[in-house]
Motif scaffolding. Structure first.
Motif, short mmCIF file in Angstrom:
data_model
loop_
_atom_site.label_atom_id
_atom_site.label_comp_id
_atom_site.label_asym_id
_atom_site.label_seq_id
_atom_site.Cartn_x
_atom_site.Cartn_y
_atom_site.Cartn_z
N THR A 81 0.77 -1.16 -0.02
CA THR A 81 0.07 -0.10 0.10
C THR A 81 0.88 1.23 0.29
N GLU A 82 2.18 1.04 -0.35
CA GLU A 82 3.16 2.10 -0.11
C GLU A 82 3.74 2.42 -1.29
N ASN A 83 4.05 3.75 -1.69
CA ASN A 83 5.23 3.88 -2.63
C ASN A 83 6.58 4.10 -2.32
N LYS A 84 7.61 4.00 -2.85
CA LYS A 84 8.89 4.67 -2.42
C LYS A 84 9.15 5.56 -3.56
N ILE A 85 9.61 6.75 -3.02
CA ILE A 85 10.05 7.92 -3.99
C ILE A 85 11.41 8.26 -3.64
N LYS A 86 11.98 8.50 -4.65
CA LYS A 86 13.56 8.82 -4.40
C LYS A 86 13.73 10.26 -5.14
N VAL A 87 14.21 11.18 -4.37
CA VAL A 87 14.35 12.37 -4.93
C VAL A 87 15.79 13.15 -4.55
N GLU A 88 16.17 13.65 -5.92
CA GLU A 88 17.40 14.37 -5.49
C GLU A 88 17.47 15.76 -5.69
N LEU A 89 18.16 16.58 -4.94
CA LEU A 89 17.72 17.92 -4.59
C LEU A 89 19.40 18.64 -5.00
N ASN A 90 19.31 20.04 -5.07
CA ASN A 90 20.66 20.70 -5.06
C ASN A 90 21.21 20.98 -3.77
N LYS A 91 20.29 20.89 -2.97
CA LYS A 91 20.73 21.22 -1.32
C LYS A 91 19.57 20.71 -0.51
N VAL A 141 17.64 10.05 4.55
CA VAL A 141 18.71 11.16 3.82
C VAL A 141 19.93 10.51 3.61
N THR A 142 20.18 10.63 2.28
CA THR A 142 21.65 10.04 1.97
C THR A 142 22.24 11.40 0.94
N GLU A 143 23.08 12.02 1.61
CA GLU A 143 23.69 13.44 1.08
C GLU A 143 22.61 14.17 0.72
N LEU A 144 22.51 14.56 -0.77
CA LEU A 144 21.43 15.16 -1.50
C LEU A 144 20.37 14.47 -1.91
N GLN A 145 20.56 13.01 -1.48
CA GLN A 145 18.95 12.38 -1.82
C GLN A 145 18.21 12.03 -0.73
N LEU A 146 16.90 12.13 -1.07
CA LEU A 146 16.07 11.78 -0.06
C LEU A 146 15.03 10.70 -0.53
N LYS A 147 15.08 9.68 0.44
CA LYS A 147 14.27 8.54 0.26
C LYS A 147 12.94 8.47 0.91
N ILE A 148 11.62 8.47 0.25
CA ILE A 148 10.51 8.75 1.07
C ILE A 148 9.66 7.44 0.81
N ILE A 149 8.98 7.13 1.88
CA ILE A 149 8.16 5.90 1.75
C ILE A 149 7.00 6.49 2.22
N ALA A 150 5.90 6.39 1.34
CA ALA A 150 4.39 7.11 1.56
C ALA A 150 3.40 6.40 1.04
N ALA A 151 2.21 6.46 1.71
CA ALA A 151 1.00 5.80 1.20
C ALA A 151 0.77 5.99 -0.27
N LYS A 152 0.16 5.14 -0.80
CA LYS A 152 -0.36 5.53 -2.18
C LYS A 152 -1.08 6.42 -2.35
N GLY A 153 -1.50 7.29 -3.22
CA GLY A 153 -2.31 8.08 -3.37
C GLY A 153 -2.42 9.16 -2.62
N SER A 154 -1.26 9.49 -1.88
CA SER A 154 -0.92 10.79 -0.84
C SER A 154 -0.74 11.97 -1.69
N ASN A 155 -0.79 11.88 -2.79
CA ASN A 155 -0.49 13.13 -3.49
C ASN A 155 0.56 14.02 -3.20
N LEU A 156 1.76 13.08 -3.17
CA LEU A 156 2.83 13.57 -2.78
C LEU A 156 3.86 14.57 -3.43
N ILE A 157 3.62 14.14 -4.85
CA ILE A 157 4.56 15.21 -5.72
C ILE A 157 4.33 16.48 -5.57
N SER A 158 3.05 16.92 -5.86
CA SER A 158 2.61 18.26 -5.68
C SER A 158 3.00 18.95 -4.43
N LYS A 159 2.93 18.15 -3.40
CA LYS A 159 3.21 18.85 -1.93
C LYS A 159 4.85 18.96 -2.07
#
Lengths: 365, 310
Positions: free
Chosen positions: B226-236, B256-274
């Motif tokens: 019921t969850e999604n794993k999202i990897k986000v790379e940021l400049n800071k 958190v790994t250096e400039l990478q953020l790993k997020i485990i969130a419930a599916k359909g949580s509209n995470l991207i826009s937030k």
């Protein structure tokens, strides 16, 4: 058990240097220390009186009566210089009726020299006193009288006509042989801890092998390699270097076997207190050199009189082994005579082995 | 075949393993996964009958193996974590000794040695002293020593610790072959997720002395279905930003790994826009964005709040 014996032997076969060095070490140590004490100590004598040459000749003859010391006439300056530089421990300045000792350092030889010189001067003083009373030379008369004195003292051995002759050189041969053997057997007993830490012991536990077989393998190997060292050293000294080690070689080997068993048990007891082979290497070599000291193995029998030290010595097999061996070598004692010492060593062995294995097992669980 | 029931072990009052229930069926390959200090080695020591449990039971084909350790010992081979070998002897001499303690003699022993050496690929180096071997070769010999008596159950305690990838693959292939070709039952402990994923039919995940999850790989992954794993790379990356991400509805875990953020969130949580909104707020540039299917590593993170390497 046989497979443990085989694997321990295979390890030593691959790297025999340590065992060979220790065997050679015990031979060298016995020759060095035993030989050094046995050879006569040379002591310089000199006089600074007006008739120095006459006095020196007189005392040189009177002092050289013992195999232990050789008194040589030296120049006073030379003697003082050697004392200053510490090249010699002691020199004797002789006068007509008196003497002075020049000492550089307080070594055991100094007191022996002092006793010897003092005895010679006392004896001479007594003869002079008699002469001054009688008013004539009584020296020859005294000597002929003493040869056929009304009371004669005759020393005799217990079971033989032969008078036992104590020899520190022979004693040191056994002291150093046993000292080195204690190191060899300790290092071999430590293989138990080494194999435990490495996980090899666990492999054996999980196999159909019995624990008694495991312990027997390690301890028997340790016993055999130590006996090999002792027998090699004894054979070298008896048949190559021609030391007098008595006629009962088999009895000496039996005593050595009981000693080895006793000391293996002591090593096992120490193994029970340590967690790693490194701890054993730190503790064991620190304790072992003290045992011959406390047991009086480097000294003439009877030198140690302190009851506490004697009690501590009795707790280790070495004192009993030395006592038994001295009895066999110097007094021709038989198995019956040394039975008590053998039983003491076996008792120490059984008690220490029981405690040691118990401690090792408790630590494992 | 082999079962543990409420198995516990305490050392000086501290519980190292607590109420462990584990089952090993004939021919199965089971993984025991957990970080360092999770209690895996203690469990292995109890199962292999090297140490006695404080409480609980171990049965082998229904027989109490604590009272009768021979039941397990006679059919198992244990590969310890440490290199239980004589370094000053050759591989052949080592195997000859370890074979002989299992009462193998003569031709039977020679055959077992030869097979074990060939199996771990050390036949051509059998006369060399173990101390001249590389770490990987020593590990392979460590396994060979446990195979001489052809055990039905092979218990391996982190057999690939500290070795190169090539030797690691060799060991994994060998263990797989034992299980699939010879039908040997495998109990394999590791803190490397990919090894256990690759080798084992079923897994037990341990942490702080307890089994926190058990099942097949799919069963364990379904924990995160019921969850999604999202990897986000940021400049800071700043702490305030991460804290605000954690407060987004549906976010269960962040790593958190250096400039990478790993997020485990419930599916359909509209995470991207937030997330996009938050990056604008904190003046952070979003460089890369990826949605992944959760792995066993994520399951472990989800269950314990930390990674296997922690």
């Amino acid at each position: 058990m046989k497979n443990v014996l085989w694997v321990q032997f295979s390890k030593d076969k691959r790297n025999p240097l340590l065992v060979l060095l220790l065997i050679a070490g015990s031979i060298v140590a016995a020759i060095l220390f035993g030989g050094g004490i046995q050879s006569a100590t040379t002591v310089g004598i000199f006089s600074e009186e007006a008739d120095a040459a006459e006095i020196e000749d007189k005392w040189e003859a009177l002092l050289n009566t013992d195999d232990s010391f050789t008194f040589e006439i030296v120049e006073p300056e030379e003697a003082r210089e050697d004392i200053k530089k510490g090249n010699i421990d002691v020199a004797v300045k002789v006068m007509e009726d008196d003497y002075r000792l020049l000492v550089s350092k307080n070594m055991p030889t100094v007191s022996s020299v002092e006793r010897h010189v003092d005895k010679a001067f006392q004896q001479e003083a007594q003869i002079s006193a008699v002469e001054s009373q009688v008013g004539e030379d009584v020296r020859d008369e005294m000597e002929s009288y003493l040869e056929d004195a009304p009371f004669q003292l005759e020393a005799q051995g217990l079971d033989s006509e032969q008078i036992p002759t104590y020899n520190i050189r022979t004693q040191l041969l056994f002291s150093f042989t046993f000292l080195i053997s204690m190191f060899i057997l300790g290092f071999k007993v430590n293989n138990v801890t080494q194999d435990k830490v490495a996980g090899i012991w666990d492999r054996m536990i999980l196999s159909p092998m019995k624990k008694t077989g495991m312990y027997s393998g390690y301890l028997l190997y340790s016993f055999l390699i130590t006996m090999l060292q002792i027998v090699i050293v004894l054979i070298v000294f008896k048949y190559v270097l021609r030391y007098d080690v008595g006629d009962s070689l088999w009895l000496i080997i039996l005593i050595a076997a009981c000693f080895t068993f006793g000391m293996i048990s002591i090593a096992m007891l120490i193994t029970g207190f340590v967690r790693t082979p490194e701890q054993f290497y730190a503790i064991y070599p620190s304790v072992i050199p003290l045992i011959p000291l406390v047991s009086g193995a480097y000294m003439m029998p009877g030198t140690i009189t302190n009851s506490v030290l004697l009690f501590i010595a009795d707790l280790f097999p070495l004192a009993h082994a030395m006592e038994a061996i001295m009895s066999v070598v110097f007094y021709g004692a038989g198995l019956q005579d040394v039975m008590m010492s053998l039983l003491y060593m076996l008792l120490i062995g059984v008690v220490a082995m029981g405690l040691g294995i118990n401690l090792v097992e408790r630590r494992s669980s | 075949m082999l079962e543990t029931i409420n198995l516990s072990k305490s050392f000086k009052g501290k519980k190292v393993v607590q109420d462990l229930n584990l089952y090993l069926a004939d021919g199965e390959s089971v993984g025991l996964l957990g970080p360092n200090g999770a209690g895996k080695s203690t469990t292995i020591s109890m199962i292999s009958t090297l140490i006695k449990p404080t409480s609980g039971r171990i049965t082998m084909n229904g027989v109490n193996a604590i009272a009768k350790p021979g039941e397990i010992r006679s059919v198992s081979g244990v590969v310890p974590q440490e290199l239980a070998l004589y370094q000053e002897l050759s591989a052949y001499e080592n195997l000859k000794f370890f074979g002989s303690i299992y009462k193998l003699r003569g031709k039977e022993l020679e055959k077992a040695i030869q097979q074990a050496l060939e199996f771990v690929g050390l036949d051509d180096r059998k006369k060399d002293l173990v101390k001249t071997y590389s770490g990987g070769m020593k590990r392979r010999l460590n396994i060979a020593a446990a195979l001489l008596h052809r055990p039905k159950i092979l218990i391996l305690d982190e057999p690939t610790v500290g070795i190169d990838p090539q030797s690691r693959n060799h060991i994994l292939e060998a263990v797989r072959a034992l299980n699939q070709t010879d039908g040997t039952t495998i109990l394999y402990t590791s803190h490397y997720m990919e090894e256990v994923e690759q080798l084992c039919d079923r897994l037990y995940i341990m942490d702080h002395g307890k089994v926190i999850a058990a099942g097949t790989k799919d069963e364990l992954l379904s924990i995160l279905s019921t969850e999604n794993k999202i990897k986000v790379e940021l400049n800071k990356l700043d702490e305030a930003f991460v804290e605000q991400v954690k407060t987004i509805e549906g976010v269960h875990k962040t790593e958190v790994t250096e400039l990478q953020l790993k997020i485990i969130a419930a599916k359909g949580s509209n995470l991207i826009s937030k997330l996009v909104h938050l990056t604008e707020q904190h003046q952070i540039q979003l460089l890369h964005f990826q949605t992944e299917t959760p792995s066993l590593e994520d399951v472990f993170l989800h269950l314990t709040g930390r990674t296997l390497r922690d």
